[in-house]
Scaffold this active site. Structure first.
Site, short mmCIF file in Angstrom:
data_model
loop_
_atom_site.label_atom_id
_atom_site.label_comp_id
_atom_site.label_asym_id
_atom_site.label_seq_id
_atom_site.Cartn_x
_atom_site.Cartn_y
_atom_site.Cartn_z
CD GLU A 1 -3.17 0.69 0.30
OE1 GLU A 1 -3.02 -0.20 -0.57
OE2 GLU A 1 -4.21 1.36 0.42
CB THR B 1 -6.17 8.70 -2.73
OG1 THR B 1 -6.93 7.72 -3.41
CG2 THR B 1 -6.15 8.37 -1.25
#
Lengths: 326, 326
Positions: free
Chosen positions: B147, B200
């Site tokens: 991630e 994001t």
């Protein structure tokens, strides 16, 4: 605060002549749950004896154990003021006569929910005297109003566990939403009250209005972990979760020897250690009474070594809430 | 991030020739649990096919469904980079040859944990191909590193539910502490992805560093209520708890028709409605698939009326996590 509009039927033939009740002390915040969590302990607590008398009105007969600090004036004393509020809500203020004896078995201004214990004892007593026209849940808004009278704000994190027993969550205030949480069997509290003066109002004013979002995230990760730990009776998870990164660093300043007491509690095997409510009482949360007792005893010994007087209470987390003594 | 120092024994005779796995999309935050809660859904999700080949090294054979947006370079693609990281950790990078086909069944940049699904699929695939030398819990730090490669930060609120299935709580990061929460049987998600671009990074930058303590208290009252609601399968408590007073007001600005979609979802009977991760996908949480379906359909119809293209997914909360397809 909405006190409800329900109509209650009081059967005068069933009103008792007298009753004596106990309501427990409480540990607000439960370390990581500022303003939303709290739990009750089996002792200490406050006792209210209530007598039905012929002359209408609510009066305080006596207060024992308050060192003269609480008002005897029925409009100013929280217990009698709450009882009056409930009688007025029931339309009985002109008809019923009630006299109250309050015995405080716990110190005032200690961070153990002293006013809440008295408020809950008073309201629980009058409701029982009247044959329980209100449910426990219906008493809650009156308890919150009592807390507002006593402290100037209607927080429920002491009155909720004092009234309902066990561990309570105030999910929200609009409307008041109190959730009872499970109590793991072996959860004990070792409480020490260092006899120094920390007014709740000052302790609250120290707290900053804004906090770092990242600290808030840490806090709600911990509170979520604690709730899961309570449901799972997972003492290790409970221990990992009970940290307060937001409020403790500020309030600990007001409490002498705070970090040394914390070191002692954790070395004694406590799951966690922190401030009870706004302090100055501190609490060691432990698995089993032995560890709670050891932590509290060693903390008290340290305070004695520092020439600080203290009181010590070791108790299971209470599950029953207030009770009728006779 | 500590990737562990445990020594693993790999039995080369048991390494599979090929494997195909699925890893689910995830809804991070679960409305009131910013950065700590997340859940997986049964679909959509990503598929990874992995082949053992003679020539050592990790290579991407093909990527389908990404509209050419993902890198084929094995050092830059998150899936292959994670696989390389795990092989290197196991000391196999010089010996083993692996080729990967990634099929994306979900949109990129949608707020549904697209990179996490790919990362988890890749790591789950290589671990299975090797005969599962690592447990699921041991795979977690590698997923978090994946991630970090994909998004620039090592948040775990998408990879945790993608890897473990169900609803997960990241209690804390130091060390990483992931708690699996119970999933009430009838909990469904109606997800709509309005096809607008909300990176994001921008969505995160909008969020203020400091928040009001009183709002943080509201938020942790709600997250505590949600955890209790999940344990009790109390859908009403779940509904009362799933409100986000901190993040939603800021991020909703980036999502067209957000408040109208919310009105539609709640009118359709959803327990709650909010942003999935950093958006722009939105999610209606509902009791039962019918309500989730109705909410998502009516939201999508509204977006169509506004000339906004969208994708719709209705799914139970996933409980199994990633799975081997063959």
């Amino acid at each position: 605060m909405e006190l409800g509009k329900k109509q209650y039927q009081i059967d005068f033939s069933k009103i008792l002549d007298q009753i004596r009740v106990f309501a427990p002390a409480t540990v607000a915040n439960m370390i990581c749950g500022f303003d939303v969590l709290g739990f009750a302990v089996d002792h200490p607590g406050d006792e209210v004896a209530m007598y039905r008398v012929a002359e209408p009105g609510v009066r305080i007969r006596s207060i024992v154990g308050d060192e003269g600090r609480l008002p005897l004036d029925a409009d100013k004393n929280t217990v009698s003021a709450c009882v009056k509020m409930l009688l007025s809500h029931l339309g009985l203020q002109e008809e019923l006569g009630v006299e109250i004896e309050l015995t405080k078995h716990m110190p005032i201004g200690s961070g153990l929910g002293s006013s809440s214990a008295s408020t809950v004892a008073g309201l629980f007593a009058i409701n029982n005297l009247l044959g329980n026209p209100l449910s426990t849940a219906e008493l809650m808004p009156f308890c919150v109003e009592g807390e507002r009278l006593a402290c100037g704000h209607g927080h429920a994190d002491n009155v909720a566990p004092a009234l309902m027993g066990g561990i309570t969550l105030i999910r929200g205030y609009n409307p008041l939403d109190v959730i009872k949480l499970p109590v793991p069997d072996e959860l004990y509290a070792g409480i020490v009250f260092p006899q120094v003066d920390v007014p709740t109002r000052d302790a609250r004013q120290l707290i900053k209005e804004k906090v770092l979002l990242k600290d808030a995230v840490t806090q709600w990760g911990n509170i979520a972990g604690l709730i899961a730990g309570l449901y799972e009776s997972d003492y290790d998870l409970i221990s990992r979760s009970m940290h307060d990164v937001l409020i403790e660093p500020t309030r600990a300043i007001l409490i002498p020897e705070f970090y040394e007491m914390k070191r002692i509690a954790l070395a004694a095997g406590a799951l966690s250690f922190g401030i009870s409510g706004s302090g100055p009482s501190v609490v060691a949360i432990a698995r089993g009474s032995d560890i709670a007792e050891r932590a509290a005893t060693e903390i008290q010994q340290h305070l004695t070594d520092c020439d600080i007087d203290s009181l010590k209470y070791v108790s299971a987390v209470n599950v029953g809430g207030p009770k009728v003594l006779g």
